[in-house]
Design an enzyme around this catalytic site. Structure first.
Site, PDB file in Angstrom:
ATOM      1  N   ASP A 268     129.911  33.157  52.570  1.00  0.00           N
ATOM      2  CA  ASP A 268     131.349  33.180  52.828  1.00  0.00           C
ATOM      3  C   ASP A 268     131.650  34.498  53.547  1.00  0.00           C
ATOM      4  O   ASP A 268     130.781  35.354  53.735  1.00  0.00           O
ATOM      5  CB  ASP A 268     132.157  32.993  51.537  1.00  0.00           C
ATOM      6  CG  ASP A 268     133.569  32.461  51.841  1.00  0.00           C
ATOM      7  OD1 ASP A 268     134.013  32.544  53.002  1.00  0.00           O
ATOM      8  OD2 ASP A 268     134.240  31.961  50.909  1.00  0.00           O
TER       9      ASP A 268
HETATM   10  C1  BGC Z   1     137.093  31.362  52.648  1.00  0.00           C
HETATM   11  C2  BGC Z   1     136.324  30.202  53.237  1.00  0.00           C
HETATM   12  C3  BGC Z   1     136.661  30.075  54.701  1.00  0.00           C
HETATM   13  C4  BGC Z   1     136.301  31.387  55.371  1.00  0.00           C
HETATM   14  C5  BGC Z   1     136.508  31.389  56.873  1.00  0.00           C
HETATM   15  C6  BGC Z   1     136.910  32.637  53.439  1.00  0.00           C
HETATM   16  O1  BGC Z   1     137.747  33.661  53.020  1.00  0.00           O
HETATM   17  O2  BGC Z   1     136.714  31.542  51.313  1.00  0.00           O
HETATM   18  O3  BGC Z   1     136.645  29.015  52.546  1.00  0.00           O
HETATM   19  O4  BGC Z   1     135.990  28.989  55.278  1.00  0.00           O
HETATM   20  O5  BGC Z   1     137.097  32.415  54.814  1.00  0.00           O
HETATM   21  O6  BGC Z   1     137.823  31.457  57.225  1.00  0.00           O
END
Ligand code: BGC
Length: 740
Positions: A268
């Site tokens: 993530d």
């Molecule tokens: C989130 C993800 C997301 C990623 C990209 C993160 O903060 O937890 O679910 O896909 O950001 O935007």
């Protein structure tokens, strides 16, 4: 620069051969480059990014949605880097791209995998037209805590429903073939257990015993892997002391070894670096080591891999084979997407965003997502013929942005049709519509404008209140500890109630709310989640009876937040409550003795039931279930049994009903939930029609991870129920026996 063609013409097509060929020609820097995803949100590629791409140091980008910029990024990669490897272009396309569908929790309330698949298809087509080839959906974290803001992005509390919709969304996004036009790679997230964050506070710690992990949190991911999801994202949260991004048990033992996942594991956002902040590592070098050895193929939006992986390989701490395996996963996905053959996008090749088809699909899904929680004295549907005036009141009646919900980076607000607009269009001149916002926003504690709203409600035949939460109150990092209607909305309801005019409340929110303080003050209650672009036409059709509500709750609604987590498929405990062995706090005698109020599992002030149960949802039609039966009273392991019931539409209108099958395994090597959803069907019934609803259950469908953490169905007695909610009492029994 001399450009080497990525695919020499003499290499035959099989993907693995192409991957091996390319890998053999890559330098360590180029390999590490494929493991790096860079934030590329600028309006045009900045010099540093262009240089990185030319050097082969970027495998993927995120957060660019302009087709021209994306084509330029691809051109830099394909035409100006040594090996010409195209980029993965990622973007959060969570519930629509330009055309916004209901938030995933609303999608789950449709209990309609066909619609979820279709919505994802529309989203993929729109996103692909912008050059995006990878999205970070579906989010399939089991969510049993409405305080958690990301429950909005989930399919709710249930394992079976989440798994079914995970499959549908992956199929919709990826199409039949990843390389076909309009298909984009999906990403099952967040692996694993993120929904169990302590007190529903985003990013917090989770504590999930392995048996619960395997039986509750992992099955939707397994289903996504089985249907071919291309990628998977780790969880931010710490699980049993090891954050998802460093969790080799999850990523290697379960995902790769047990399930054989061949795709890309992405971290993530910056979560490799965060391993140090968690307190797992002392520095970024160690974080890179932990993440890559755990099995994270690509780092999202960070530079820890870029700065440390090469040194880890050169010092011998990481074997090059580990890097090669990660890079192969990335390259394989790029080949499967057909990016080497078609790195660029011609926008005109795909349907235009907001097309008639997209809007119709969004409207259909919004309509099926609305759950009617209450409808006293048949207040709904409203009859245009019998009305002369309607008061439309509340902060969310005409809020084109708020109705879209969380994660709508590319959503086109101009496409939104609000309930106020749609009701006006539907009623034309026949009925007077008075609109009073009454509150600046849902959080407002300014009650001055209530007077005018009360006056309008008093003067009109019906008051329709549009209440809830704006989109900013749910989603990532937006958890709440109090899940009442925010601000002074409950006071507004009371004031309108006092007019004596019938009150209909339509609530838009990103989570279940505690509604006990308003439910008695409204005649009818529609829970609409954040319904998206076509909220207005969908809700207007429901209010005025052009459609019957057919949504069912994908998550339990607590009476009080202190009941959380409250979910229907809990275990029995050794002291289960029942109506005759609990007491309410108001009824306890002075000087009551210790055991006088019963000795069962309940709250003195809230009892043990939710306000609205999982699966609940009313209709304008009247459905009756009867004659439940099993095809056989015993079933051998490896065989199937059919459970069926008669379903009758006793009303004079045609409507959809979602028939639900629940089962209970009475005794297991580990304790089993008191009920578990094991099947559902959305059916349309004509007035007076009776149908047989039949579910075929294979014993594999009843398998669970037992005391030894192996998946198996166990012999023993089962109960099965069919009905319109998890509270159905229509029951039959059967027994699983050992085969042979
Ligand atoms: C989130 C993800 C997301 C990623 C990209 C993160 O903060 O937890 O679910 O896909 O950001 O935007």
């Amino acid at each position: 620069m001399t450009k080497t063609t990525a695919v020499p013409s003499n290499v035959p097509n099989p993907v693995e051969q192409r991957v091996a060929d390319l890998l053999a020609r890559m330098t360590l820097t180029e390999k590490v480059g494929q493991m790096r995803q860079v934030n590329a949100s600028e309006g045009h590629p900045p010099d540093y990014l262009a240089a990185l791409i030319r050097a082969g140091s970027v495998g993927a980008v995120i957060n660019q949605a302009d087709v021209h910029v994306i084509n330029e990024l691809q051109r830099l990669a394909v035409e100006e880097s040594r090996l010409g490897i195209p980029l993965l272009v990622g973007r959060d396309v969570i519930h629509g791209f330009r055309t916004i569908f209901p938030i995933p929790l609303g999608q789950a309330a449709t209990w309609n995998p066909e619609l979820v698949r279709e919505g994802a298809r529309v989203a993929a087509l729109e996103a692909a037209a912008a050059g995006i080839n990878w999205t970070f959906a579906p989010m399939i974290d089991i969510a049993r805590d409405p305080r958690w803001g990301r429950i909005a992005e989930s399919f709710g509390e249930d394992v079976f429903l989440t798994a079914a919709l995970a499959v549908a969304m992956v199929e919709g996004l990826q199409g039949d073939d990843l390389s076909s036009p309009g298909s984009i790679a999906a990403c099952a997230k967040h692996f694993a257990g993120y929904g169990a964050v302590e007190s529903g506070c985003d990013y917090a710690t989770t504590n999930i015993p392995e048996n619960q992990l395997r039986n509750v949190y992992l099955p939707p991911f397994k289903a996504a892997v089985e249907v071919g999801v291309a990628t998977l994202m780790t969880s931010f949260s710490d699980i049993d002391g090891v954050p998802g991004t460093a969790n080799a048990f999850l990523l290697r033992q379960i995902l790769r070894n047990e399930w054989g996942f061949p795709g890309v594991v992405v971290s993530d956002w910056d979560s490799v670096h965060q391993l140090q902040i968690h307190g797992l590592t002392e520095n970024d070098g160690e974080s890179a080591f932990e993440a890559v050895t755990a099995g994270v193929d690509m780092e999202m939006a960070g530079d820890v891999y870029a700065n440390h992986l090469a040194a880890l390989v050169e010092s011998g701490r990481i074997a090059i084979g580990m890097i090669d395996a990660a890079v192969a996963n990335v390259l394989r996905t790029k080949f499967q997407l057909g990016l080497f053959e078609h790195p660029y996008v011609e926008p005109a090749a795909h349907p235009s965003p907001g097309s008639e088809h997209a809007l119709l699909a969004a409207k259909r899904m919004a309509a099926q997502s609305v759950v009617m929680l209450k409808n006293d004295s048949r207040t709904l549907p409203l009859s245009i013929q019998q009305l002369s005036s309607v008061a439309i009141i509340g902060p969310l009646a005409d809020a084109p942005y708020e109705q879209l919900g969380t994660w709508i980076f590319d959503g086109d607000v101009a496409l939104s049709v609000t309930p106020l607009e749609a009701i006006r269009t539907l009623l034309g001149d026949a009925v007077e519509v008075r609109h009073l916002r009454a509150m600046e926003n849902s959080r407002s504690r300014e009650t001055e404008a209530f007077n005018e709203a009360v006056e309008a409600a008093h003067a009109c035949d019906v008051a329709i209140l549009f209440l809830g939460e704006e989109s900013i109150l749910s989603g990532e990092a937006h958890s709440r500890a109090d899940i009442h209607l925010p601000g002074d909305q409950a006071k507004l309801v009371q004031r309108i109630r006092e007019t004596g005019t019938p009150v209909v409340a339509v609530i838009m929110a990103g989570r279940p709310l505690t509604l006990a303080n308003i439910v008695d003050d409204v005649d009818a209650l529609l829970f609409a989640w954040h319904p998206g672009t076509m909220a207005g036409p969908a809700i207007a059709d429901l209010l005025f009876g052009r459609e019957s509500p057919s949504g069912k709750l994908p998550v339990s609604f607590p009476r009080m937040v202190g009941q959380v987590p409250i979910y229907y498929s809990h275990k029995n405990s050794g002291k289960p409550p029942s109506p005759d062995n609990i007491v309410h706090i108001d009824d306890i005698d002075t000087f009551a003795e210790q055991t006088s109020v019963g000795m069962t599992s309940f709250h003195l002030d809230a009892g043990y039931t939710p306000l609205f149960a999982f699966g609940h949802g009313l209709s304008y039609a009247e459905f009756e279930y009867d004659h439940i039966r099993t095809g056989a009273h015993t079933v051998s392991i490896g065989d199937a049994v059919t459970i069926s019931a008669e379903l009758t539409n006793k009303s004079d209108i045609a409507a959809d009903e979602v028939a639900q099958l629940y089962v209970r395994d009475l005794a297991g090597s580990v304790t089993r939930p008191i009920r578990q959803l094991a099947g559902f069907q959305r059916l349309r019934l004509e007035p007076g029609q009776t149908v047989t609803v039949a579910f075929r259950l294979h014993t594999d469908d009843l398998a669970f991870y037992g005391r030894d953490q192996n998946l198996a169905a166990e012999p023993g007695e089962f109960h099965a129920w069919i009905g319109g909610s998890s509270e159905t009492e229509l029951r039959t029994e059967f027994r699983i026996v050992a085969s042979g």
